[in-house]
Design an enzyme around this catalytic site. Sequence first.
Site, PDB file in Angstrom:
ATOM      1  N   LYS A   1      49.084  27.057  31.554  1.00 54.07           N
ATOM      2  CA  LYS A   1      49.557  28.207  30.778  1.00 54.07           C
ATOM      3  C   LYS A   1      51.085  28.354  30.784  1.00 54.07           C
ATOM      4  CE  LYS A   1      45.607  31.316  30.656  1.00 54.07           C
ATOM      5  NZ  LYS A   1      45.077  32.624  31.036  1.00 54.07           N
TER       6      LYS A   1
ATOM      7  N   ASP B   1      45.872  37.348  26.249  1.00 49.53           N
ATOM      8  CA  ASP B   1      45.124  37.860  27.408  1.00 49.53           C
ATOM      9  C   ASP B   1      45.295  39.376  27.577  1.00 49.53           C
ATOM     10  OD1 ASP B   1      43.828  35.585  28.350  1.00 49.53           O
ATOM     11  OD2 ASP B   1      45.491  34.981  29.628  1.00 49.53           O
TER      12      ASP B   1
HETATM   13  P1  NAP Z   1      46.999  32.940  39.207  1.00 48.66           P
HETATM   14  O1  NAP Z   1      48.195  33.051  38.340  1.00 48.66           O
HETATM   15  O2  NAP Z   1      46.775  31.705  40.011  1.00 48.66           O
HETATM   16  O3  NAP Z   1      47.006  34.200  40.214  1.00 48.66           O
HETATM   17  C1  NAP Z   1      46.036  34.313  41.236  1.00 48.66           C
HETATM   18  C2  NAP Z   1      46.148  35.669  41.939  1.00 48.66           C
HETATM   19  O4  NAP Z   1      45.096  35.739  42.928  1.00 48.66           O
HETATM   20  C3  NAP Z   1      47.454  35.889  42.707  1.00 48.66           C
HETATM   21  O5  NAP Z   1      47.746  37.269  42.734  1.00 48.66           O
HETATM   22  C4  NAP Z   1      47.084  35.383  44.120  1.00 48.66           C
HETATM   23  O6  NAP Z   1      47.873  35.948  45.151  1.00 48.66           O
HETATM   24  C5  NAP Z   1      45.669  35.919  44.238  1.00 48.66           C
HETATM   25  N1  NAP Z   1      44.886  35.186  45.214  1.00 48.66           N
HETATM   26  C6  NAP Z   1      44.302  33.963  45.058  1.00 48.66           C
HETATM   27  N2  NAP Z   1      43.651  33.615  46.188  1.00 48.66           N
HETATM   28  C7  NAP Z   1      43.816  34.640  47.061  1.00 48.66           C
HETATM   29  C8  NAP Z   1      43.369  34.883  48.396  1.00 48.66           C
HETATM   30  N3  NAP Z   1      42.598  34.007  49.049  1.00 48.66           N
HETATM   31  N4  NAP Z   1      43.725  36.052  48.992  1.00 48.66           N
HETATM   32  C9  NAP Z   1      44.479  36.970  48.337  1.00 48.66           C
HETATM   33  N5  NAP Z   1      44.945  36.801  47.064  1.00 48.66           N
HETATM   34  C10 NAP Z   1      44.613  35.643  46.445  1.00 48.66           C
HETATM   35  O7  NAP Z   1      45.651  33.123  38.341  1.00 48.66           O
HETATM   36  P2  NAP Z   1      45.439  33.971  36.997  1.00 48.66           P
HETATM   37  O8  NAP Z   1      45.634  33.081  35.827  1.00 48.66           O
HETATM   38  O9  NAP Z   1      46.209  35.248  37.096  1.00 48.66           O
HETATM   39  O10 NAP Z   1      43.863  34.253  37.076  1.00 48.66           O
HETATM   40  C11 NAP Z   1      43.361  35.126  38.070  1.00 48.66           C
HETATM   41  C12 NAP Z   1      41.882  35.415  37.811  1.00 48.66           C
HETATM   42  O11 NAP Z   1      41.724  36.019  36.526  1.00 48.66           O
HETATM   43  C13 NAP Z   1      40.990  34.165  37.802  1.00 48.66           C
HETATM   44  O12 NAP Z   1      39.796  34.506  38.452  1.00 48.66           O
HETATM   45  C14 NAP Z   1      40.732  33.929  36.307  1.00 48.66           C
HETATM   46  O13 NAP Z   1      39.495  33.295  36.063  1.00 48.66           O
HETATM   47  C15 NAP Z   1      40.706  35.369  35.787  1.00 48.66           C
HETATM   48  N6  NAP Z   1      41.037  35.467  34.348  1.00 48.66           N
HETATM   49  C16 NAP Z   1      40.102  36.054  33.541  1.00 48.66           C
HETATM   50  C17 NAP Z   1      40.375  36.170  32.195  1.00 48.66           C
HETATM   51  C18 NAP Z   1      39.343  36.789  31.278  1.00 48.66           C
HETATM   52  O14 NAP Z   1      39.436  36.580  30.066  1.00 48.66           O
HETATM   53  N7  NAP Z   1      38.403  37.551  31.787  1.00 48.66           N
HETATM   54  C19 NAP Z   1      41.591  35.709  31.661  1.00 48.66           C
HETATM   55  C20 NAP Z   1      42.536  35.139  32.535  1.00 48.66           C
HETATM   56  C21 NAP Z   1      42.233  35.036  33.886  1.00 48.66           C
HETATM   57  P3  NAP Z   1      49.234  35.208  45.633  1.00 48.66           P
HETATM   58  O15 NAP Z   1      50.284  35.596  44.637  1.00 48.66           O
HETATM   59  O16 NAP Z   1      49.475  35.775  46.988  1.00 48.66           O
HETATM   60  O17 NAP Z   1      48.945  33.728  45.644  1.00 48.66           O
END
Ligand code: NAP
Length: 282
Positions: free
Chosen positions: A66, A102
Amino acid sequence: MKKLYGVIGHPIAHSMSPVMHNDAFTALELPGYYHAFNIKPEDLEAAIKGMKAIGIAGFNVTIPHKSTIIPLLDEIAPLAEAIGAVNTVILKDGKWIGFNTDGHGFMSALKQDWKSDLQKEKVLLVGAGGAAKAIYYTLASEGVLSIDICNRTLERGEHLAAGCPFPAETNALSLLEAESSLDQYTLIIQTTSIGMSPKVKDTPLSLNKMKPGTFVSDIIYNPFKTTFLQQAQEKGALIQNGLGMFVYQGALAFEKWTGLTPDTERMRKIVIKQLGGYDVNR
Ligand code: NAP
C-alpha cells in the site's frame, strides 16, 4: 472483450475481493473480470509496468504494497498522498492514478450501521497503522474533533496525526493509559491486526472501564466477531465488524473503475456466504 481488473498483495490467496467484484460485474452485466495477483515485494516494480503493458484497467492494492507502490504510480490523489497509502488504482489517459478508499469505506459503513452525525463523538482509535491513518484522516475531514489514538508503539500514534490537513484534537496514549480512561469515549475503533484468525482469542486491551452504549467497531471481519467485539457486546456496547468497511471500500473502487454503483447489500451477502459468516450488528 472483458476488461481485466485485480488486486495485488502478498499473500493474496484468501482475498474476498475477486468473488465480490466478479459478482458485481455479473449483477450489472458488465464485461469485466477481477483476479488476485500474488506479487512479492521484490517484483512490485516489474508487476506495475507489466500490468500497464497487458492492459489491466484498474486494480486494488493490499498488504504489503500500500505504501511502496506510491513512487511507482503516475499520480496520487491528495487524500492518499496525505495518508501515505494507496488501495485503489485507476488507469486514466495512460496514467496510473492512486486513491485510498479505506477511510471513506469505513465511514460509509459507520453511517449505515450507527449514525451520520459524528462530529461530537469522543473517538478512540486502537492502533496506528495504515488503516488507522486512513480512518483518522477521514474522520477529521468530516469534522470529528476529538480523536485519541492508542498503540503498542507510542511514537507511531504520536506521528499519525502529524501532517493531517484537517483539525482534530488528539492525545497519543499507551494501551494501558487507554484502558484506564475508556469511559470517556463514545466510539472505539479497533484497527490492529490483533484477534485475526488464527490467533482469535487475543485482544488489544481490556474493556473493563468501557461504558455500556459505547459504539465499538473492529475492522477485522475474519473472524466475523472477534473476541474484542464479543467482550464489548457482553459489556453492553453496540458492535460492528469490518465487513461493511471492506464492502464499501470495494464499492468505491468499483465506481472509480466503471462509473457505476454496485449493489452493496449483494456484495455483503456474497462475502458472508463465501466465508460462512453472519451479520454481527444487524
Ligand atoms: P499495519 O499498518 O501493519 O498496522 C498494524 C497495527 O496493529 C499497528 O498499530 C500495530 O502496532 C498493531 N499490532 C500488530 N500486532 C500487534 C501486537 N501483537 N500487539 C499490539 N499491537 C499490534 O496494518 P493495517 O493495514 O493498518 O491493517 C490492520 C488491520 O486492519 C488488519 O487486520 C487488516 O486486515 C485490517 N483491515 C481491514 C480493512 C477492511 O476493509 N475491513 C481494510 C484495511 C485493513 P505497532 O505500531 O506497535 O506495530
